[in-house]
Design a protein around this motif. Structure first.
Motif, short mmCIF file in Angstrom:
data_model
loop_
_atom_site.label_atom_id
_atom_site.label_comp_id
_atom_site.label_asym_id
_atom_site.label_seq_id
_atom_site.Cartn_x
_atom_site.Cartn_y
_atom_site.Cartn_z
N LEU A 252 14.63 -72.34 -20.54
CA LEU A 252 14.03 -72.86 -19.31
C LEU A 252 12.94 -73.87 -19.63
O LEU A 252 12.87 -74.97 -19.04
CB LEU A 252 13.47 -71.69 -18.50
CG LEU A 252 12.66 -72.03 -17.24
CD1 LEU A 252 13.53 -72.79 -16.24
CD2 LEU A 252 12.10 -70.76 -16.62
N LEU A 253 12.03 -73.53 -20.59
CA LEU A 253 10.94 -74.44 -20.95
C LEU A 253 11.48 -75.72 -21.57
O LEU A 253 11.02 -76.83 -21.25
CB LEU A 253 9.99 -73.73 -21.90
CG LEU A 253 8.79 -74.55 -22.41
CD1 LEU A 253 7.91 -74.97 -21.22
CD2 LEU A 253 7.97 -73.73 -23.40
N ALA A 254 12.46 -75.54 -22.45
CA ALA A 254 13.01 -76.73 -23.11
C ALA A 254 13.69 -77.65 -22.10
O ALA A 254 13.57 -78.90 -22.18
CB ALA A 254 14.00 -76.32 -24.19
N GLY A 255 14.41 -77.09 -21.16
CA GLY A 255 15.07 -77.93 -20.16
C GLY A 255 14.08 -78.68 -19.30
O GLY A 255 14.27 -79.87 -18.98
N LEU A 256 13.00 -78.01 -18.89
CA LEU A 256 12.00 -78.68 -18.07
C LEU A 256 11.29 -79.78 -18.85
O LEU A 256 11.02 -80.87 -18.31
CB LEU A 256 10.98 -77.65 -17.56
CG LEU A 256 11.52 -76.61 -16.56
CD1 LEU A 256 10.44 -75.59 -16.22
CD2 LEU A 256 12.02 -77.29 -15.29
N GLU A 257 10.94 -79.50 -20.12
CA GLU A 257 10.28 -80.53 -20.92
C GLU A 257 11.21 -81.71 -21.17
O GLU A 257 10.78 -82.89 -21.16
CB GLU A 257 9.81 -79.94 -22.25
CG GLU A 257 8.63 -78.97 -22.10
CD GLU A 257 8.22 -78.38 -23.44
OE1 GLU A 257 8.99 -78.54 -24.42
OE2 GLU A 257 7.13 -77.78 -23.51
N ARG A 258 12.49 -81.41 -21.39
CA ARG A 258 13.46 -82.49 -21.62
C ARG A 258 13.60 -83.36 -20.36
O ARG A 258 13.65 -84.60 -20.44
CB ARG A 258 14.81 -81.89 -22.00
CG ARG A 258 15.85 -82.95 -22.37
CD ARG A 258 17.08 -82.30 -23.01
NE ARG A 258 17.67 -81.30 -22.14
CZ ARG A 258 17.59 -79.99 -22.37
NH1 ARG A 258 16.95 -79.55 -23.44
NH2 ARG A 258 18.15 -79.13 -21.52
N SER A 259 13.65 -82.76 -19.20
CA SER A 259 13.75 -83.52 -17.96
C SER A 259 12.49 -84.35 -17.71
O SER A 259 12.55 -85.45 -17.15
CB SER A 259 13.98 -82.57 -16.78
OG SER A 259 15.19 -81.86 -16.95
N ARG A 260 11.34 -83.81 -18.15
CA ARG A 260 10.09 -84.55 -17.95
C ARG A 260 10.03 -85.78 -18.85
O ARG A 260 9.53 -86.84 -18.45
CB ARG A 260 8.91 -83.62 -18.24
CG ARG A 260 7.55 -84.28 -18.02
CD ARG A 260 6.44 -83.31 -18.31
NE ARG A 260 5.14 -83.93 -18.09
CZ ARG A 260 3.97 -83.32 -18.31
NH1 ARG A 260 3.97 -82.06 -18.74
NH2 ARG A 260 2.84 -83.94 -18.09
N ARG A 261 10.55 -85.66 -20.10
CA ARG A 261 10.47 -86.79 -21.03
C ARG A 261 11.43 -87.91 -20.65
O ARG A 261 11.16 -89.08 -20.86
CB ARG A 261 10.75 -86.31 -22.46
CG ARG A 261 9.63 -85.46 -23.05
CD ARG A 261 9.82 -85.33 -24.56
NE ARG A 261 11.14 -84.79 -24.87
CZ ARG A 261 11.41 -83.50 -25.04
NH1 ARG A 261 10.43 -82.62 -24.91
NH2 ARG A 261 12.63 -83.12 -25.35
#
Length: 477
Positions: A252-261
């Motif tokens: 979940l955290l990785a997906g959100l950070e990836r979408s933010r970048r």
């Protein structure tokens, strides 16, 4: 063990109470026997006096004088004094008696009575009958009660010495019993101190006597076993949560950070949000399952127990999972029709949920073309539910471990699930006093939920899976 602790022990005090009760009962019994014996002896003496008076009273004076003279010769010990007095109280014939002045005048006539005579410096008790003859003379027929008095004294001495000996033995017995209780209580105290110190594997000692302390120790040991199990689960829950929920939270955290970048499109952001929602729902479902298990294990649902037909529960589960079985290419068989209702006290929704989890697990691991069978089982004194699949089964060394929270028999964990389904089933089984047994169906896995006493509302039933199969279940499908 200190001697000062003995009087405070329950066993010692109980032994003393029984000793006092036995002493009081013995005293009452002895008093009754003593009174009955005294009445009997006095009655026999009075009968003898009456007979003798009926013989000597009517005699002619000359004949009476001869008989009295002969009686004095025959009774030199003066145990049975026969004396004839004139009207003024002077002895005429018979035994010489030292009577106080006026004693004859005070005596009732023709009635057995007790009186004392001085002899050898002491007063001797007698019983006698005083009879007035037609000529005005008084005939006294008496008998010494000294023998009866000595017998009574011996009887009282025997009772006193017996009471002292019994009291001594009772005190010794109470001390022995109290010392044994102190030793056992000290052993229990030491075990409890080790348990309080953190050694939950410690158990209270038993001595195979089946007495009150042993029965209490067995119940407490069962409680300690349950506490140890719960503490093990509590200690393992944090590690299991960290291990099993770390992966979805990391994704979940990785997906959100990836979408933010990334500068993606609206569709990319929507897809990332959907993925995050799905991961969040999985985490929430795991926590909901944990809370559900805690609710079941608290026993609060037992207040809502009602008469539940197991056939109806299985029919509802089969109806719900029939489409999923068809989609998975697995045959779902229900063997619960055409019989009398199998009713037990329980929560129908919890039983439905437990059987549903078993069927859901069976459908996950049964290959296409396989079969999952639901059936009710009944036998002498018990009823239950059985779920059998034709999948790979559960290894024998993992059949107990799969009941723990978050445990997954599949090491790769590719099959969807949180590892809480069987833990919930085990909690429901404990709430309903049912035995959960996992065994090899050759091929596949057999899971049974059986309660041997269907009339009980929650008593635990502890049996072995093999015994359950032999007593209640068919040997094959």
């Amino acid at each position: 063990m200190r001697l000062v602790d003995l009087p405070r022990t329950t066993s010692f005090q109980l032994a003393l109470r029984f000793l006092l009760l036995f002493g009081a009962a013995s005293l009452i019994l002895f008093g009754f026997l003593y009174w009955q014996t005294a009445v009997y002896v006095r009655g026999r003496v009075d009968d003898w006096l009456t007979r003798e008076q009926s013989v000597f009273g009517p005699m002619e004076r000359d004949n009476l004088l001869r008989r009295l003279t002969a009686h004095v010769v025959a009774d030199p010990t003066l145990e049975r004094p026969f004396t004839l007095f004139d009207g003024s109280g002077q002895r005429v014939a018979g035994t010489t008696l030292d009577l106080p002045v006026g004693m004859l005048a005070a005596m009732p006539q023709d009635v057995a009575m007790a009186f004392d005579l001085a002899r050898g410096g002491q007063d001797i008790k007698f019983r006698g009958i005083l009879h007035r003859r037609p000529a005005g003379e008084l005939l006294l027929i008496a008998r010494s009660m000294e023998g009866q008095r000595k017998f009574a004294a011996v009887l009282i001495d025997a009772f006193v010495w017996g009471a002292l000996f019994t009291t001594l033995l009772g005190l010794i017995g109470a001390a022995i019993v109290g010392a044994d209780s102190v030793r056992r209580i000290d052993a229990v105290t030491r075990a409890i101190r080790r348990i309080v110190g953190g050694d939950l594997s410690e158990r209270l000692p038993t001595h195979d006597r089946a007495d009150d302390l042993d029965r209490l120790a067995v119940v407490i040991n069962d409680m300690l076993g349950e506490l140890e199990r719960l503490m093990r689960e509590v200690k393992g829950v944090c590690d299991n949560i960290a291990h099993d929920l770390r992966t979805p939270l990391t994704r979940l955290l990785a997906g959100l950070e990836r979408s933010r970048r990334r500068n993606g499109s609206t569709e990319d952001y929507a897809a990332a949000i959907d993925e995050a929602v799905q991961e969040t729902r999985g985490v929430l479902n795991s926590f909901a399952a944990l809370l559900r298990i805690a609710e079941v294990e608290s026993g609060a649902r037992r207040t809502g127990f009602l008469d539940t037909d197991l056939r109806e529960v299985l029919a509802d589960v089969a109806e719900l999972y029939e489409p999923a079985a068809e989609q998975a290419g697995v045959r779902l068989r229900l063997i619960a029709d055409g019989g009398a209702p199998l009713v037990m006290r329980g929560d129908p929704s919890l039983l439905f949920e437990a059987v549903g989890n078993l069927v859901d697990n069976a459908l996950k691991f049964t290959p296409r073309g396989g079969c999952v069978t639901l059936r009710v089982v009944s036998g002498t004194g018990g009823i239950g539910i059985e779920v059998v699949d034709t999948g790979p089964g559960i290894p024998r060394d993992e059949q107990d471990a799969v009941l723990r929270r978050f445990y997954r028999a599949e090491a790769s964990r590719q099959t969807p699930g949180s590892g809480l389904g069987l833990a919930l089933v085990a909690a429901v089984a404990r709430l309903h006093g049912m035995d959960l047994a996992i065994s090899d169906a050759r091929p596949g896995c057999r899971v049974t939920l059986v309660r041997l006493d269907a009339s009980d509302d929650g008593a635990a039933v502890v049996t072995q899976a093999v015994a359950l199969e032999r007593r209640l279940l068919p040997t094959s499908l």
